[in-house]
Design an enzyme around this catalytic site. Structure first.
Site, PDB file in Angstrom:
ATOM      1  CD1 TRP A   1     -32.334  -3.891  15.416  1.00  0.00           C
ATOM      2  CD2 TRP A   1     -34.124  -3.019  15.032  1.00  0.00           C
ATOM      3  NE1 TRP A   1     -32.175  -2.529  14.845  1.00  0.00           N
ATOM      4  CE2 TRP A   1     -33.208  -1.797  14.600  1.00  0.00           C
ATOM      5  CE3 TRP A   1     -35.549  -2.500  14.808  1.00  0.00           C
ATOM      6  CZ2 TRP A   1     -33.456  -0.550  14.348  1.00  0.00           C
ATOM      7  CZ3 TRP A   1     -35.843  -1.314  14.443  1.00  0.00           C
ATOM      8  CH2 TRP A   1     -34.908  -0.493  14.322  1.00  0.00           C
TER       9      TRP A   1
ATOM     10  CD  GLU B   1     -37.366   0.154  17.980  1.00  0.00           C
ATOM     11  OE1 GLU B   1     -38.064  -1.144  18.223  1.00  0.00           O
ATOM     12  OE2 GLU B   1     -36.073   0.466  18.229  1.00  0.00           O
TER      13      GLU B   1
ATOM     14  CE1 TYR C   1     -30.054   1.210  15.431  1.00  0.00           C
ATOM     15  CE2 TYR C   1     -30.086  -0.859  16.860  1.00  0.00           C
ATOM     16  CZ  TYR C   1     -30.677   0.382  16.408  1.00  0.00           C
ATOM     17  OH  TYR C   1     -31.664   0.873  17.006  1.00  0.00           O
TER      18      TYR C   1
END
Length: 205
Positions: A56, A48, A26
């Site tokens: 995350w 988010e 990512y």
């Protein structure tokens, strides 16, 4: 505190991406690279929002489940979700089952649809908040900025939810509105090059 760590290939990367292979991928191919596709932008801001209070890595591990649950973050379709969809999503163990966040994504899809109609695209709206000139802070040293505060404020005025300045700043980092890769990160230059060649969207195009 250093912001870089050696990756398996021996090259330095942002320290946060060294926890798992999917985080590294990512980091290397998405984070900080400019985006103008509206579905991807809506997905990034939605994820988010779901990430608030979580890691995350947790969200990234569930991303495909989120995509399936929200029809690829097609905000035209998500805007039509009703009570039954909320209950379905609350029963989906593959995503984050938080009623407020789920309802916020549906609400935000409705606002995104209106925004795209007014401005031509979500991208045209979001890219107006790109900082003008050099960043005010060194990479990864702040969690908000004047631009994220302004974008958060304006989204809230338009009725968006779960879009506080910190969430919006993370979104700006992720979508490449800023290049917040650490100074010594081997990917920083690639992200900078992508931003240099990126054609900024304009209203109506």
């Amino acid at each position: 505190m250093t912001k870089e760590t050696p990756a398996p290939d021996g090259q330095p990367r942002c320290a946060w991406c060294g926890t798992a292979p999917d985080m590294l991928a990512y980091h290397d191919t998405e984070w900080g690279f400019p985006v103008r596709d509206d579905r991807r932008l809506f997905e990034k801001l939605s994820l988010e929002s779901f990430q608030s209070g979580l890691s995350w890595r947790t969200i990234l591990a569930k991303r495909e489940n989120f995509r399936a649950a929200f029809h690829g973050f097609d905000f035209e379709r998500v805007a039509g979700f009703g009570h039954g969809d909320v209950e379905r999503l609350l029963g989906d163990a593959g995503i984050v089952r938080h009623r407020g966040k789920i309802e916020a994504v549906i609400n935000n899809a409705q606002k995104a649809r209106a925004m795209a109609e007014q401005h031509g695209s979500l991208a045209a709206f979001f890219w107006r908040y790109e900082p003008d000139g050099a960043p005010a802070a060194a990479p990864q040293t702040v969690s908000t900025s004047a631009e994220s505060v302004a974008l958060s404020r304006d989204l809230k005025k338009l009725g968006w939810r779960f879009v506080g300045p910190t969430t919006v700043y993370a979104f700006m980092q992720a979508m490449g509105l800023i290049n917040d890769h650490a100074e010594g990160c081997v990917i920083r230059g690639a992200a900078a090059h992508a931003r240099e060649s990126f054609v900024r969207p304009v209203v109506g195009r």
